[in-house]
Design an enzyme around this catalytic site. Structure first.
Site, PDB file in Angstrom:
ATOM      1  N   ASP A 142      81.075  46.747  81.531  1.00  0.00           N
ATOM      2  CA  ASP A 142      80.172  47.267  80.532  1.00  0.00           C
ATOM      3  C   ASP A 142      79.167  48.283  81.569  1.00  0.00           C
ATOM      4  O   ASP A 142      78.358  47.685  82.120  1.00  0.00           O
ATOM      5  CB  ASP A 142      79.477  46.271  79.668  1.00  0.00           C
ATOM      6  CG  ASP A 142      78.319  46.736  78.901  1.00  0.00           C
ATOM      7  OD1 ASP A 142      78.778  48.162  78.457  1.00  0.00           O
ATOM      8  OD2 ASP A 142      77.318  46.212  78.747  1.00  0.00           O
ATOM      9  N   ASP A 162      75.924  50.217  80.991  1.00  0.00           N
ATOM     10  CA  ASP A 162      74.762  50.677  79.930  1.00  0.00           C
ATOM     11  C   ASP A 162      73.957  52.057  80.479  1.00  0.00           C
ATOM     12  O   ASP A 162      73.761  52.068  81.736  1.00  0.00           O
ATOM     13  CB  ASP A 162      74.077  49.396  79.581  1.00  0.00           C
ATOM     14  CG  ASP A 162      73.373  49.671  78.362  1.00  0.00           C
ATOM     15  OD1 ASP A 162      73.760  50.284  77.598  1.00  0.00           O
ATOM     16  OD2 ASP A 162      72.474  48.655  78.014  1.00  0.00           O
ATOM     17  N   HIS A 214      82.558  51.258  78.045  1.00  0.00           N
ATOM     18  CA  HIS A 214      83.097  49.881  78.361  1.00  0.00           C
ATOM     19  C   HIS A 214      84.377  50.367  78.913  1.00  0.00           C
ATOM     20  O   HIS A 214      85.321  51.055  78.371  1.00  0.00           O
ATOM     21  CB  HIS A 214      83.521  49.511  76.971  1.00  0.00           C
ATOM     22  CG  HIS A 214      82.433  48.667  76.300  1.00  0.00           C
ATOM     23  ND1 HIS A 214      82.693  48.551  75.190  1.00  0.00           N
ATOM     24  CD2 HIS A 214      81.129  48.416  76.696  1.00  0.00           C
ATOM     25  CE1 HIS A 214      81.322  48.249  74.514  1.00  0.00           C
ATOM     26  NE2 HIS A 214      80.492  48.166  75.578  1.00  0.00           N
ATOM     27  N   GLU A 268      77.524  45.035  83.552  1.00  0.00           N
ATOM     28  CA  GLU A 268      77.999  43.886  83.283  1.00  0.00           C
ATOM     29  C   GLU A 268      79.339  43.593  83.305  1.00  0.00           C
ATOM     30  O   GLU A 268      80.111  44.603  83.079  1.00  0.00           O
ATOM     31  CB  GLU A 268      77.582  43.466  81.756  1.00  0.00           C
ATOM     32  CG  GLU A 268      76.116  43.364  81.793  1.00  0.00           C
ATOM     33  CD  GLU A 268      75.493  42.239  80.594  1.00  0.00           C
ATOM     34  OE1 GLU A 268      76.062  41.136  80.670  1.00  0.00           O
ATOM     35  OE2 GLU A 268      74.880  42.751  79.789  1.00  0.00           O
TER      36      GLU A 268
END
Ligand SMILES: [Zn+2]
Length: 199
Positions: A109, A111, A145, A166
């Site tokens: 992930d 962001d 993602h 992440e």
């Protein structure tokens, strides 16, 4: 009736009361660009994900929900559904996918990885290290993602300069949009090496 909050999913910043002239839909240029990016992407999902009974709905607060509106749990397979059924459900605002034990599916992930219209260099560098694999624009329109195969028992959050990356492994649920990024393939590649290098 005009909107009172920013339209970008996940934002909800109150909008100024409109006077005369056009009614604003977004709180900022960043949100307008992100929403545009999300809306123009074509939706597709790899069979490696749609063929598994790992699907839930997600609500406005990103909580996982069952198809009848109850709370779903990453530890309760009975609260998961097939993709076709989850897709058809009106519950919440969209779909989610559970990274279940033993499936060997991972998700990276990124962001806030856009600078205006373009992908930030740090994010592009990570993407360039991945073999061609399925990449989707996140619900906010402001993140990515990266989906693939790999073993990751526990997720990790990595500081990358000022950014957070992440890694989602087993026992996680991920909000899924299926909004394909650029011309990525609609299949999962082996991300083991990239995941290992990021940890
Ligand atoms: Zn906003």
């Amino acid at each position: 009736m005009a909107n009172t909050v920013c339209e970008r999913e996940g934002c909800a910043v109150p909008l100024p009361i409109a006077g005369r002239g056009p009614v604003p839909r977004f709180c900022s240029t960043r949100c307008r660009v992100a929403a545009h990016r999300a809306s123009r992407s074509k939706v597709a999902l790899p069979r490696e994900l749609t063929s598994r009974r790992r699907w839930v709905r997600r609500d406005e607060r990103k909580a996982p929900r069952t198809l009848d509106g109850g709370f779903a749990s990453v530890t309760s397979p009975s609260s998961w559904s097939m993709h076709s059924a989850a897709k058809a459900s009106p519950v919440g605002v969209g779909l989610g996918y559970v990274l279940a034990d033993g499936d060997g599916v991972v998700c990276i992930d990124l962001d806030h990885c856009f600078e205006g219209e373009v992908l930030a260099p740090w994010a592009r560098a990570i993407l360039d290290r991945c073999p061609p694999t399925f990449v989707e624009v996140s619900p906010s329109g402001d993140g990515l993602h990266i989906w693939g195969r790999g073993q990751l028992e526990r997720g990790r959050r990595i500081r990358h300069g000022g950014e957070a990356i992440e890694l989602y492994g087993q026992g996680r649920y991920v909000a899924v949009t299926g909004r394909r990024f650029e011309d990525c393939p609609v299949r999962l590649a082996d991300l083991s090496e990239v995941v290992a290098s990021l940890t």
